[in-house]
Design a protein around this motif. Structure first.
Motif, PDB file in Angstrom:
ATOM      1  N   LEU A 560      28.064 -48.981 -45.246  1.00  0.00           N
ATOM      2  CA  LEU A 560      29.381 -49.599 -45.289  1.00  0.00           C
ATOM      3  C   LEU A 560      29.278 -51.117 -45.335  1.00  0.00           C
ATOM      4  N   SER A 561      28.429 -51.705 -44.507  1.00  0.00           N
ATOM      5  CA  SER A 561      28.319 -53.168 -44.470  1.00  0.00           C
ATOM      6  C   SER A 561      27.783 -53.708 -45.801  1.00  0.00           C
ATOM      7  N   ARG A 562      26.803 -53.031 -46.386  1.00  0.00           N
ATOM      8  CA  ARG A 562      26.257 -53.521 -47.654  1.00  0.00           C
ATOM      9  C   ARG A 562      27.250 -53.339 -48.795  1.00  0.00           C
ATOM     10  N   GLY A 563      27.980 -52.214 -48.786  1.00  0.00           N
ATOM     11  CA  GLY A 563      28.990 -52.017 -49.820  1.00  0.00           C
ATOM     12  C   GLY A 563      30.070 -53.084 -49.766  1.00  0.00           C
ATOM     13  N   LEU A 564      30.558 -53.364 -48.575  1.00  0.00           N
ATOM     14  CA  LEU A 564      31.592 -54.388 -48.418  1.00  0.00           C
ATOM     15  C   LEU A 564      31.052 -55.783 -48.739  1.00  0.00           C
ATOM     16  N   SER A 565      29.755 -55.991 -48.511  1.00  0.00           N
ATOM     17  CA  SER A 565      29.189 -57.324 -48.736  1.00  0.00           C
ATOM     18  C   SER A 565      29.297 -57.746 -50.195  1.00  0.00           C
ATOM     19  N   ARG A 566      29.194 -56.792 -51.112  1.00  0.00           N
ATOM     20  CA  ARG A 566      29.282 -57.142 -52.539  1.00  0.00           C
ATOM     21  C   ARG A 566      30.682 -57.650 -52.892  1.00  0.00           C
ATOM     22  N   ILE A 567      31.699 -57.125 -52.220  1.00  0.00           N
ATOM     23  CA  ILE A 567      33.052 -57.641 -52.432  1.00  0.00           C
ATOM     24  C   ILE A 567      33.190 -59.008 -51.778  1.00  0.00           C
ATOM     25  N   ALA A 568      32.596 -59.157 -50.597  1.00  0.00           N
ATOM     26  CA  ALA A 568      32.763 -60.390 -49.823  1.00  0.00           C
ATOM     27  C   ALA A 568      32.081 -61.593 -50.462  1.00  0.00           C
ATOM     28  N   VAL A 569      31.039 -61.356 -51.279  1.00  0.00           N
ATOM     29  CA  VAL A 569      30.339 -62.501 -51.883  1.00  0.00           C
ATOM     30  C   VAL A 569      30.891 -62.889 -53.244  1.00  0.00           C
ATOM     31  N   ALA A 570      31.697 -62.019 -53.854  1.00  0.00           N
ATOM     32  CA  ALA A 570      32.142 -62.269 -55.232  1.00  0.00           C
ATOM     33  C   ALA A 570      32.878 -63.598 -55.361  1.00  0.00           C
ATOM     34  N   PHE A 571      33.607 -63.991 -54.309  1.00  0.00           N
ATOM     35  CA  PHE A 571      34.343 -65.261 -54.365  1.00  0.00           C
ATOM     36  C   PHE A 571      34.028 -66.156 -53.165  1.00  0.00           C
ATOM     37  N   HIS A 572      32.932 -65.879 -52.495  1.00  0.00           N
ATOM     38  CA  HIS A 572      32.507 -66.677 -51.340  1.00  0.00           C
ATOM     39  C   HIS A 572      32.437 -68.160 -51.732  1.00  0.00           C
ATOM     40  N   PRO A 573      32.900 -69.067 -50.840  1.00  0.00           N
ATOM     41  CA  PRO A 573      33.329 -68.875 -49.450  1.00  0.00           C
ATOM     42  C   PRO A 573      34.835 -68.657 -49.280  1.00  0.00           C
ATOM     43  N   LYS A 574      35.524 -68.319 -50.362  1.00  0.00           N
ATOM     44  CA  LYS A 574      36.958 -68.058 -50.248  1.00  0.00           C
ATOM     45  C   LYS A 574      37.195 -66.801 -49.406  1.00  0.00           C
ATOM     46  N   PRO A 575      38.389 -66.675 -48.811  1.00  0.00           N
ATOM     47  CA  PRO A 575      38.630 -65.568 -47.881  1.00  0.00           C
ATOM     48  C   PRO A 575      38.636 -64.199 -48.555  1.00  0.00           C
ATOM     49  N   VAL A 576      38.132 -63.220 -47.848  1.00  0.00           N
ATOM     50  CA  VAL A 576      38.145 -61.834 -48.294  1.00  0.00           C
ATOM     51  C   VAL A 576      38.719 -61.002 -47.154  1.00  0.00           C
ATOM     52  N   ILE A 577      39.865 -60.393 -47.405  1.00  0.00           N
ATOM     53  CA  ILE A 577      40.574 -59.634 -46.372  1.00  0.00           C
ATOM     54  C   ILE A 577      40.223 -58.163 -46.522  1.00  0.00           C
ATOM     55  N   ILE A 578      39.516 -57.630 -45.527  1.00  0.00           N
ATOM     56  CA  ILE A 578      39.087 -56.235 -45.562  1.00  0.00           C
ATOM     57  C   ILE A 578      39.983 -55.412 -44.656  1.00  0.00           C
ATOM     58  N   ARG A 579      40.667 -54.453 -45.250  1.00  0.00           N
ATOM     59  CA  ARG A 579      41.516 -53.559 -44.477  1.00  0.00           C
ATOM     60  C   ARG A 579      40.657 -52.447 -43.886  1.00  0.00           C
ATOM     61  N   MET A 580      40.749 -52.264 -42.574  1.00  0.00           N
ATOM     62  CA  MET A 580      40.028 -51.168 -41.931  1.00  0.00           C
ATOM     63  C   MET A 580      40.521 -49.843 -42.511  1.00  0.00           C
ATOM     64  N   SER A 581      39.781 -48.773 -42.296  1.00  0.00           N
ATOM     65  CA  SER A 581      40.043 -47.525 -43.015  1.00  0.00           C
ATOM     66  C   SER A 581      41.490 -47.071 -42.851  1.00  0.00           C
ATOM     67  N   ASP A 582      42.077 -46.634 -43.966  1.00  0.00           N
ATOM     68  CA  ASP A 582      43.466 -46.177 -43.943  1.00  0.00           C
ATOM     69  C   ASP A 582      43.581 -44.823 -44.634  1.00  0.00           C
ATOM     70  N   PHE A 583      42.592 -43.963 -44.377  1.00  0.00           N
ATOM     71  CA  PHE A 583      42.702 -42.593 -44.862  1.00  0.00           C
ATOM     72  C   PHE A 583      43.827 -41.866 -44.128  1.00  0.00           C
ATOM     73  N   LYS A 584      44.424 -40.917 -44.803  1.00  0.00           N
ATOM     74  CA  LYS A 584      45.298 -39.970 -44.130  1.00  0.00           C
ATOM     75  C   LYS A 584      44.447 -38.768 -43.720  1.00  0.00           C
ATOM     76  N   THR A 585      44.952 -37.914 -42.862  1.00  0.00           N
ATOM     77  CA  THR A 585      44.129 -36.831 -42.308  1.00  0.00           C
ATOM     78  C   THR A 585      43.581 -35.919 -43.403  1.00  0.00           C
ATOM     79  N   ASN A 586      44.395 -35.618 -44.419  1.00  0.00           N
ATOM     80  CA  ASN A 586      43.901 -34.746 -45.486  1.00  0.00           C
ATOM     81  C   ASN A 586      42.795 -35.429 -46.282  1.00  0.00           C
ATOM     82  N   GLU A 587      42.848 -36.764 -46.399  1.00  0.00           N
ATOM     83  CA  GLU A 587      41.806 -37.498 -47.110  1.00  0.00           C
ATOM     84  C   GLU A 587      40.532 -37.583 -46.273  1.00  0.00           C
TER      85      GLU A 587
END
Length: 806
Positions: A560-587
């Motif tokens: 999870l940390s490495r996957g998110l890191s690729r998004i976080a560096v794409a525009f670094h050092p600009k802010p990257v807002i990561i939403r914590m998991s928002d699955f529904k129960t069926n998902e």
């Protein structure tokens, strides 16, 4: 050295200005030996024969007129390319050595052996043409290299074969295509101490992302044994990606990606026989283990940066690790010739609108989509069978395949990584390719209609039939500047680098659940409570995914940390807002092992989701793993531009409880600059906006959910579709109220949704309210940015409102 300077030069006496004397490859080796040793970059010692030595070889054997006549016959159509190449190579291999040349090579080899302290030292013998490794012509793999060469006689024979390789069919064809005069290109030979990577590993490294041109990462490929298998694409290598800007920050390990390759075979020294090397199968332990440890990855990445800085341009390098000494060496460095020549404003967007069944997948090379017929070829000798404009499908390619590759619309290979021959040549030719597809030659049949898609991230997909797709060309340089920040919604780490050229102000919404679904795949509670997983198939899948991890929960945190890191560096050092998991129960239940940890709900949309899960005994341990991943992302990898966002937070009390659980897991709001946002998608978030602003640093308006819950309309209902309107007066009142309340409390506000791209007047409405940011999908970025600029111009806005970041 005692040998004539005109025939032999040690690496210490050449530099990058010596291309005319010793070719691009050897000039670069000398450049590094002379200038990068103080940066720690190690290059094996050696020497180069000069262009003068080559011309003396030709003149001493009367070969110049032979070459001129043979090339003349070919260009006049009197002889085939194959016949011409055979004729010239045979003439060179039969030519005697001029004694001065032979003695100079022998003397230089003896001196190198003395320097190494080993008689008859094993050396690598590499060709280096004087028109090779240029910024606009790589000549990748055009001439031969010979490894594990021992003794003076074997060395002279390898040198003669290097000369002959200047006239392989592929080399003749490439020079002709590039407009080089065959009698004005000389060949230098590099003789270099062998690095015993047959006892360790070797590979290729780029100081730029090879597919997108993203210039803030180093890409490293590696496999066990000598490096030829990686270059030729004969194995599926390990892959590492490292973030350059944080390499020198103490205590930080900015490795974004560690992908384990199959590495089914390795090239080692042969004992006896005609060939000095041979391939053998790797052991199960070698296949399941990484070739490099983290410290070695970081060392290579730092060297890549040092080499790139010294040359002032992106570089393509080869490395090797000595299994006897444990030392790593750089054995080649040349300019990167594809992405570095793409204009800064060039940006293409491809999107599939409908597609057939998935037939095969591998690593995507390029970013285009091509539909066509399969042409299955097993050998370059079958070039006459190839149909121009078809999709070439084969096991792997080497330089002999180039004439066929130039006629293809796309390429699919079973084997190879991003630095294999197929990948390098496909980039240079501008062809989409999928390498390492494993089963392609088994499942794709000659004449079959397929679609090759390299536009969906790092993975490339082969679909049955001709898919429908759209292509759009964007000019990033023409996008207007705005005071209101326009950010991107991103979910797929594999595609994040594709958008780095857009002048986005950061990432307004990175969806953690996408990364969990596609990169982790396992329900976190199934890792915490593995013994409670009853489904045998789920247990087997978990065992396979977590192999190599002593602690199964570490698999979740690492992926999870490495996957998110690729998004976080794409525009670094600009802010990257990561939403914590928002699955529904069926998902959640659809994740591996998830069914036993989720209840069935009649209305998951309004059920056990978002903030309510994070402090509940039913998921609290899973949320702790999410927090550990974010903590690693910010502290170990060093990406403190990451902002955390909490979804579906119904009450003030719930907000407090979530912040307490986060703090228990190392995420303390305000500590080390950590900001925590909350989604504004429930009417209670609007009504109590001032109180929520006391708990959180900012709001992100989820316009779809807020519209749904404000109007009481199911957005997926066809019957109610006309009522679902984000510009409804009630929805606009809610948006206006939360913006004014948040700003009054000193909190930031952004909006995530497609309404601003679909309706320019909605963008103008947001700008009039002084919203801080608008976040949209990448393909809507230009439209929204343009609409925002027009709105700002009409209002003559000038205040500088920037989104705070750590």
């Amino acid at each position: 050295m005692t040998q004539p300077a005109a025939l032999i030069l040690p690496f210490e006496r050449v530099d990058r200005a010596s291309v005319a004397q010793v070719g691009g490859k050897n000039a670069s080796l000398g450049e590094m030996v002379r200038n990068l040793g103080d940066r720690g970059v190690r290059v094996p010692p050696g020497f180069a024969t000069t262009a003068e030595a080559y011309w003396r070889f030709l003149d001493g054997s009367g070969l110049r007129p032979v070459i001129a006549a043979a090339i003349g016959d070919w260009t006049a159509g009197k002889a085939s390319l194959a016949d011409t190449g055979t004729r010239l190579r045979s003439a060179i291999l039969a030519a005697p050595w001029p004694e001065a040349n032979a003695e100079a090579i022998r003397a230089a080899y003896r001196e190198l052996c003395e320097r190494i302290g080993r008689p008859d030292a094993d050396v690598a013998v590499r060709s280096s043409a004087t028109a090779e490794d240029l910024p606009d012509a790589s000549f990748a793999g055009q001439q031969e290299s010979y490894l594990n060469i021992r003794g003076e006689a074997a060395l002279l024979e390898a040198c003669r074969r290097c000369y002959a390789s200047l006239f392989t069919d592929r080399a003749i064809s490439y020079r002709q295509t590039k407009g080089f005069d065959h009698l004005k290109v000389a060949l230098s030979i590099g003789v270099q101490q062998m690095v015993r990577s047959d006892l360790a590993g070797a590979g290729v490294m780029f100081s730029i992302d090879t597919e997108t041109g993203f210039d803030k990462v180093v890409l490293i490929n590696g496999a066990w044994g000598l490096g030829e298998n990686v270059v030729q694409g004969a194995v599926d290598p390990d892959e590492y990606q490292v973030f350059k800007p944080l390499l020198d920050k103490p205590g930080i390990v900015p490795i974004l990606e560690k992908r384990l390759g199959g590495k089914a075979q390795k090239m080692i020294y042969a004992e006896g026989g005609e060939r000095p090397t041979r391939n053998v199968p790797t052991t199960p332990a070698e296949q399941s283990g990484f070739v490099l440890n983290d410290d070695e990855v970081l060392t290579l990445a730092r060297w890549a940066v040092a080499i790139e800085t010294h040359y002032g341009r992106p570089m393509d390098m080869e490395w090797a690790k000595d299994g006897e000494s444990g030392e790593i060496f750089i054995v080649q460095a040349r300019p990167e010739t594809v992405q570095s020549r793409i204009g800064a404003g060039a940006l293409h967007s491809f999107r599939i609108t409908s597609k057939g069944a998935l037939l095969a997948k591998g690593l995507a090379i390029g970013d285009a989509i091509v539909a066509g017929q399969v042409c299955r070829i097993d050998s370059p000798r079958d070039i006459d069978r190839f149909v121009d404009g078809a999709i070439l499908v084969t096991t792997a390619t080497d330089p002999d395949w180039v004439p066929i590759m130039k006629r293809a619309a796309a390429i699919v290979t079973d084997h190879g990584g991003r630095t294999s021959h197929a990948a390098i040549v496909s980039r240079e030719l501008g062809l989409p390719a999928i390498v390492g597809a494993e089963t392609a030659t088994r499942v794709l049949k000659a004449g079959q209609e397929i679609t090759v898609s390299c536009a969906e991230g790092d993975e490339g997909f082969v679909y049955e039939g001709r898919a429908d797709f759209e292509a759009q060309e964007l000019d990033a340089s023409a996008i207007p500047a705005t005071t209101t920040q326009v950010m991107l919604n991103l979910a797929n780490p594999a595609a994040a680098f594709r958008w780095w050229r857009l002048p986005a102000d950061g990432v307004g919404l990175a969806r953690m659940e996408f990364v969990v679904s596609n990169h982790v795949k396992v329900h976190p509670m199934a890792l915490v409570h593995y013994d409670a997983v009853e489904d045998p198939a789920a247990r087997a899948a978990i065992d396979g995914l977590t192999a190599g991890y002593a602690d199964r929960t570490e698999y979740f945190v690492d992926r999870l940390s490495r996957g998110l890191s690729r998004i976080a560096v794409a525009f670094h050092p600009k802010p990257v807002i990561i939403r914590m998991s928002d699955f529904k129960t069926n998902e959640y239940a659809n994740l591996i092992g998830g069914a036993g940890f989720e209840s069935k709900e009649e209305n998951p949309m309004l059920g056990f989701r978002g903030a309510s899960r994070y402090y509940s005994p039913r998921y609290r341990e899973g949320f702790a793993l999410e927090c550990r991943a974010i903590h690693r992302l910010r502290e170990a990898i060093g990406l403190r531009n990451v902002i955390v966002m909490i979804p579906f937070c119904r009450t003030i009390g719930e907000g407090r409880r979530v912040l307490e659980v986060m703090a228990e897991n190392g995420l303390v709001r305000g500590e080390d600059g950590l900001q925590v946002y909350v989604m504004c998608e429930i009417p209670s978030n609007v009504i109590l906006a001032s109180q929520f602003a006391e708990l959180f640093d900012g709001f992100s308006i989820g316009s779809n959910d807020l519209t749904q819950l404000t109007l009481g309309v199911d957005r997926d209902s066809a019957e109610l579709a006309p009522l679902f309107d984000e510009q409804d007066a009630a929805v606009q009142w809610m948006i206006q109220h939360v913006i004014l309340s948040a700003h009054g409390a000193g909190a930031k506000v952004g909006l995530c949704g497609e309404a601003p791209s679909n309706h320019p007047e909605f963008a103008q409405f947001l700008v009039q309210l002084s919203i801080d940011s608008i976040s949209v999908n990448p393909d809507s970025f230009m439209a929204v940015k343009t609409a925002v600029a027009a709105a700002e111009t009409s209002m003559h806005r000038s205040p500088d409102r920037t989104l705070a970041t750590a």
